[in-house]
Motif scaffolding. Structure first.
Motif, PDB file in Angstrom:
ATOM      1  N   HIS A   8       1.020  -1.135  -0.083  1.00 53.73           N
ATOM      2  CA  HIS A   8       0.002   0.094   0.131  1.00 53.73           C
ATOM      3  C   HIS A   8       0.908   1.314  -0.031  1.00 53.73           C
ATOM      4  N   VAL A  53      -1.704   2.603  -5.115  1.00 58.70           N
ATOM      5  CA  VAL A  53      -3.125   2.679  -4.494  1.00 58.70           C
ATOM      6  C   VAL A  53      -3.573   4.254  -5.017  1.00 58.70           C
ATOM      7  N   ASP A 137     -10.599  -2.422  -2.067  1.00 62.73           N
ATOM      8  CA  ASP A 137     -10.155  -1.878  -0.767  1.00 62.73           C
ATOM      9  C   ASP A 137     -10.838  -1.179  -0.010  1.00 62.73           C
ATOM     10  N   ASP A 163      -8.090  -1.645   4.393  1.00 63.83           N
ATOM     11  CA  ASP A 163      -6.995  -0.617   4.507  1.00 63.83           C
ATOM     12  C   ASP A 163      -6.883  -0.035   5.659  1.00 63.83           C
ATOM     13  N   LYS A 194      -4.876  -4.788   6.075  1.00 64.71           N
ATOM     14  CA  LYS A 194      -3.467  -4.259   5.744  1.00 64.71           C
ATOM     15  C   LYS A 194      -2.798  -3.555   7.154  1.00 64.71           C
TER      16      LYS A 194
END
Length: 277
Positions: A8, A53, A137, A163, A194
């Motif tokens: 990320h 991203v 995401d 995320d 994440k």
């Protein structure tokens, strides 16, 4: 050796109009951040690549990120943006998904009303992702975890990743409601998480690694080591830490795990989840 992937991070050519979310408090981010800036940071921390991203809600930015991925082999995948609420979303997805580096999409739901993810037009867009093998995401605040649980439960075949651990309020040491929401979301087997974006949820000038322990303990316990990915959230993370320090927070925390579990979190899970080449 297993691939090590920063799952990320972001690139941008800064303009005040396109990046209005970068406030004066974030003034160090008001400049360009490009692949040439990130590549030596990856090399210094022994990472093989990254997932770029979206940072703008525009198809044009997604197309630009895909161009960057064509030009730089270390950009292993792109998470772009499309207007999932538009009637023509399938046509847009079909065109963008023809590019092999597009691995998923994201919308900045944290800036939307709490019921946004459950609106029929948004869910219609989510329903269109599977045919293109695209992930989604989830970018939300803790108060939106309940809606996220509802969303992912309606699409059991769709792959989702949370995320930034839903941005727990580390600076204010709020824990209980976030923990309950994470527990409910992690119970859905189609969701990963994440380990990213946490240094900027702490005190930017005075955080300590121990500030994150109880939050990391929860996501590790609930998701397990094979549904977690390490991500830097570079360059946003630089408001609070160096790139190496951010990588170190997660690497040091998972040091007690087995080698295969550490390898999974530091890259293997991202490769599998996103289908990286």
């Amino acid at each position: 050796m297993p691939l090590r992937i920063d799952a990320h991070q972001h690139f941008w050519r800064y303009t005040p109009q396109a990046h209005a979310w970068i406030s004066d408090a974030m003034a160090p981010l008001k400049r360009n951040f490009l692949p040439a800036d990130l590549e030596p940071l990856l090399a210094a921390t022994r990472f093989d690549g990254c997932v770029a991203v979206q940072a703008q809600q525009s198809v044009a930015e997604t197309e630009w990120l895909l161009q960057l991925a064509d030009q730089h082999a270390f950009i292993r995948g792109v998470i772009g943006w499309v207007d999932l609420c538009k009637a023509n979303v399938i046509d847009v997805l079909q065109r963008l998904a023809a590019h092999p580096h597009l691995r998923g999409v994201r919308h900045v739901v944290q800036d939307e009303p709490d019921d946004f993810m459950l609106r029929p037009e948004f869910m219609r867009g989510i329903a269109g992702l599977a045919q293109f093998r695209l992930t989604y995401d989830i970018l939300i605040y803790p108060r939106q975890l309940t809606a996220a649980v509802d969303l992912v439960s309606r699409f059991p075949q769709q792959r989702f990743v949370l995320d930034h651990m839903a941005k727990p309020e580390i600076r204010d040491r709020r824990f209980g409601p976030w923990k309950d929401g994470i527990t409910a979301l992690a119970a859905q087997p189609n969701v990963s998480c994440k380990l990213s974006g946490i240094v900027t949820e702490a005190d930017w000038q005075a955080w300590k690694p121990g500030d994150f322990t109880q939050y990391l303990d929860v996501v590790l316990d609930r998701f397990g080591p094979y549904r977690l990915m390490s991500g830097s959230d570079w360059p946003v993370c630089t408001l609070a830490a160096t790139y190496a320090d951010v990588i170190g927070v997660v690497s040091d925390y998972i040091s007690f795990l087995s080698p295969s579990e550490r390898d999974a979190i530091l890259g293997g899970n991202a490769v599998r989840f996103y289908g990286l080449r």
